[in-house]
Design an enzyme around this catalytic site. Sequence first.
Site, PDB file in Angstrom:
ATOM      1  N   GLU A 337       0.810  -1.221   0.000  1.00 40.19           N
ATOM      2  CA  GLU A 337       0.000   0.000   0.000  1.00 40.19           C
ATOM      3  C   GLU A 337       0.845   1.275   0.000  1.00 40.19           C
ATOM      4  OE1 GLU A 337      -0.162  -2.363   2.336  1.00 40.19           O
ATOM      5  OE2 GLU A 337      -2.228  -2.900   2.867  1.00 40.19           O
ATOM      6  N   ASP A 380      26.550  13.851 -28.292  1.00 44.62           N
ATOM      7  CA  ASP A 380      27.492  14.402 -29.258  1.00 44.62           C
ATOM      8  C   ASP A 380      28.755  14.762 -28.502  1.00 44.62           C
ATOM      9  OD1 ASP A 380      28.662  15.437 -31.489  1.00 44.62           O
ATOM     10  OD2 ASP A 380      27.026  16.818 -31.979  1.00 44.62           O
ATOM     11  N   ASP A 650      20.877  19.540 -27.254  1.00 46.14           N
ATOM     12  CA  ASP A 650      20.592  20.941 -26.948  1.00 46.14           C
ATOM     13  C   ASP A 650      20.009  21.715 -28.111  1.00 46.14           C
ATOM     14  OD1 ASP A 650      22.815  20.994 -28.545  1.00 46.14           O
ATOM     15  OD2 ASP A 650      24.090  22.088 -27.144  1.00 46.14           O
ATOM     16  N   ASP A 654      18.093  17.728 -32.258  1.00 45.50           N
ATOM     17  CA  ASP A 654      18.163  16.608 -31.311  1.00 45.50           C
ATOM     18  C   ASP A 654      16.785  16.115 -30.869  1.00 45.50           C
ATOM     19  OD1 ASP A 654      20.985  16.492 -31.188  1.00 45.50           O
ATOM     20  OD2 ASP A 654      21.007  18.208 -29.831  1.00 45.50           O
ATOM     21  N   ASN A 718       3.032 -13.940   4.670  1.00 43.92           N
ATOM     22  CA  ASN A 718       1.857 -13.832   5.535  1.00 43.92           C
ATOM     23  C   ASN A 718       0.604 -14.372   4.853  1.00 43.92           C
ATOM     24  OD1 ASN A 718       3.264 -12.710   7.638  1.00 43.92           O
ATOM     25  ND2 ASN A 718       2.838 -10.591   7.032  1.00 43.92           N
ATOM     26  N   ASN A 743      -1.426  -4.188   9.162  1.00 41.18           N
ATOM     27  CA  ASN A 743      -0.973  -3.510   7.940  1.00 41.18           C
ATOM     28  C   ASN A 743      -0.640  -2.048   8.209  1.00 41.18           C
ATOM     29  OD1 ASN A 743      -1.265  -5.812   6.415  1.00 41.18           O
ATOM     30  ND2 ASN A 743      -3.313  -5.294   5.666  1.00 41.18           N
ATOM     31  N   ASP A 747       2.898  -0.478   7.541  1.00 41.79           N
ATOM     32  CA  ASP A 747       2.983   0.646   6.594  1.00 41.79           C
ATOM     33  C   ASP A 747       3.664   1.851   7.230  1.00 41.79           C
ATOM     34  OD1 ASP A 747       1.724  -0.855   4.686  1.00 41.79           O
ATOM     35  OD2 ASP A 747      -0.275  -0.004   5.051  1.00 41.79           O
TER      36      ASP A 747
END
Length: 906
Positions: A337, A380, A650, A654, A718, A743, A747
């Site tokens: 979770e 490059d 740049d 490209d 579990n 849980n 958590d």
Amino acid sequence: MNSVPEDAAAEGSGAPGERSAVVIELPGAASAPPSVRPPSSPTALQVLRSLDSGPRGLLESQAQERLARFGENTLPDRRPVARPTRFLRTLRDPFTSVLLCLGLVSALVSSWGTSAVIAVLVVVSCLLRSTQEHRADRATAALRELVATTATVLRRDGPDDAPRIREIPVGELVPGDVIRLAPGDLVPADVHLLRARGLTVHQSALTGESVPVPKHPDGAGPAPGAVPGPRPVSGEGDGVFARPQECFQGSSVATGSGTGVVVATGGATRFAAAYDRSARRRGASAFDRSVQGISWTLIRFMLLTPPLVLMANAALRGRGLETLPFAVAVAVGLTPEMLPVIVTTALARGAARLARERAVIVKRLPALHDLGAVDVLCLDKTGTLTQDRPVVHRTYGQDGDHRPEALHWAAVNALWTLQLAELPEPDALDEAVLDAWEQLHGPHPDSYLPIEEYDAVAVLPFDPQRRLATAVVRHPRRPGTHVLVVKGAVEAVLDRCALEPGERARLDALAAREAADGLRLLAVARRERRAGFGPYTPADERGLAFLGFVALRDALAPSAAGALAVLAHRGVSVKLLTGDHPGTAARACRDLGLAPGRVMTAEEVDALSDERLAGTAGGTAVFARCTPAHKARIVDALRTAGYTTGFLGDGVNDLPALHAADVGLCPRNAVDVVRETADVVLAEKDLGAIAHAIGAGRLSSGTIATYLRITLSSNLGNVLAMLAAGLLLPFLPMLPGQVLVQNLCFDAAQLAFAFDRPSPSVLRRPAVLRPRDFLRFITGFGLLNAAADLATFGVLALALRGAAPDGPTGFHSGWFTENLLTQALVMVLLRTGRSAAEGRGGGPLRAAAAGLAAVGVLLPLSPAGPLLGMSALPPLYYLLLGSVLALYACGLSWARRRYERGRRNT
């Protein structure tokens, strides 16, 4: 009053500010013979007529009308994404979708606590991610730069008035305006040249070609006998950027001057077309593919678990739908979770650290994981491996021997060319020659006269047609004698020297060998003559005496060699995708200690199918003579071969490769459209910063991988134990409320993963979340965890013998305690690359594990225990449980060491 023709305005009838295009119709062009002038190359007169303009420019009234019709000459701005929209987009994450489905199912079976917890986790995760990406967008927006600020234009107040030169904001330019270009100007729109004098233009932002490109109007090509200038490397061929009569927005004037008519503004320019293409979505990245694979693995488990629980309980225990909440709780227990929160927090912390320490902006959080997964970096050479300036390598005489005389006279030429030629910016070759002469002059104080003693008489500066520069100086020791010192392109200088055919052939062969080795040669020659009274012209550049060659190479970037070593140590192979000569690219690699191997040219790439290129690209380090299309195809081939690719660019050229790569990088001084497209923006075009960013990505990915391995293996154990207990026991092994509390505790403890710093060992290899690897890990360690749970059943049976009335309550209490204690052990012992005895680091994680263990022991003994259906346990249980946990810890340590040995051997 004249106006734009109806056919030209058809596409521009929208409201002001909308992107519009001027369609140039060429009267009579269709009937012109293709061999004389194709329709794609109209004459200046045809262009002016189609735009209803003239060499004297537009009337002010015409300009205002067109500005209202076609809109301002600005690039279309990206609309900022609203925060609610950005928040909703984060819900498309696969794990988030899984959690939402589980929350909905929990609500349908009235498990409101589970549903509420899941909803909170989803909201927190989405808020964290959307906030971080909003901050990255704001930082990127702050880097936006104007393409140009003002333009010099010819405008008239009335039809009979003379044109006036005016300086106006570039946003007010309209199609049909006649503008002037001078050295150093940025081209503010797409322009068709009417006149030009020695005009060369930098088009690197559009084509990637670092050499200025000659431009000239129709019919004004290179002079007869002149050597043509360099051709740009372009992805659109000769039909667009290689047209000598057209200049494009995004380029800049290097030398000379020109006058042209604006043919496209705003969204109709070639620059804006590339900007529009940048909006297309890239395919699934490495992070997306990894998350989707793991998500589908979990989804299969979760879809399978509830039916198994229901069927087993119905068949063996006769229970019906009353076990549905327990089955849903088991499925939720299998789900990590906290994963969206952990992923977002780990990536956000890594991105914030990069921004703070290296001024690197990560615009898209998953791109940081993609950086960590990169095993091939494409770039490059200019600005990364080399600096954008040359240095002198050595000088040669006619026989290839060392010849300082050539460098001496080249320095004389460079000194006066720099001082008298009135260039917009110093020539890099001249500066390199002067720097080299200053270094060489120290050991030879009496060999040559100081170059400052040669007084200049005249300078014939370099132009792209002659391809050489001449300085005429007075000889300080020979009154009345002038020396013409010429340096420039090898062929252009040798053509003007008095050489025997055999000598010329030998020099040509020497120059060809050096050029093939990646060196750039300047030829140097001179001629003495008596002082005259007439001006010097190019006709005087004849009958020269050849002095020698000055060989130059690219200056290496100071941090490049060290960064390449770091990248190699981390398993990242660097591939050079350049438009340069194969020899130039190979020499740069050799100078940096990077073995170039066999250089593949663009022609060889074209000859290969996509399948063969995918098989070949991984073993090739250097690709030369590449156009933008070649770069994108090579990156695609590498991804097809299974590599995770990063691309550094740049310029507009490209963009195709940036789209093709898993993660696109650019420096902050890249053009706007590239910064909009890239995932990561660097402070400088520096390999060291990229290596640091890759390291940060691997640390963040290592945190996520460690969390996933630990959580999924513990959860799977579990779940297996719960399934077995459900079949063996006459009661539910754990109540839904107890599953929820367990849980929640796990958590909360797992939040420490987001603040943990993994072992430096995660930097050694690309951090890829491979579903099969995770499945093997969680299956093996999950079975070990399930074995510990089953052993606990026996301990509980022994410790609770004779306590039948409280059997379910005692069992629930004992298993609750054991589950949290085993999860605390797993958190400490399964940290990737860390041993249990290691005392460094892990502070937050160790503290969280200790807190989790304390809750597991104390909660059943506290007043809250009875409320949750738990009771105190006899001391014998804790003694026996300690023995089980000790054996479990030994088993975990042994299995972890074996797993790490297997990973190192693969």
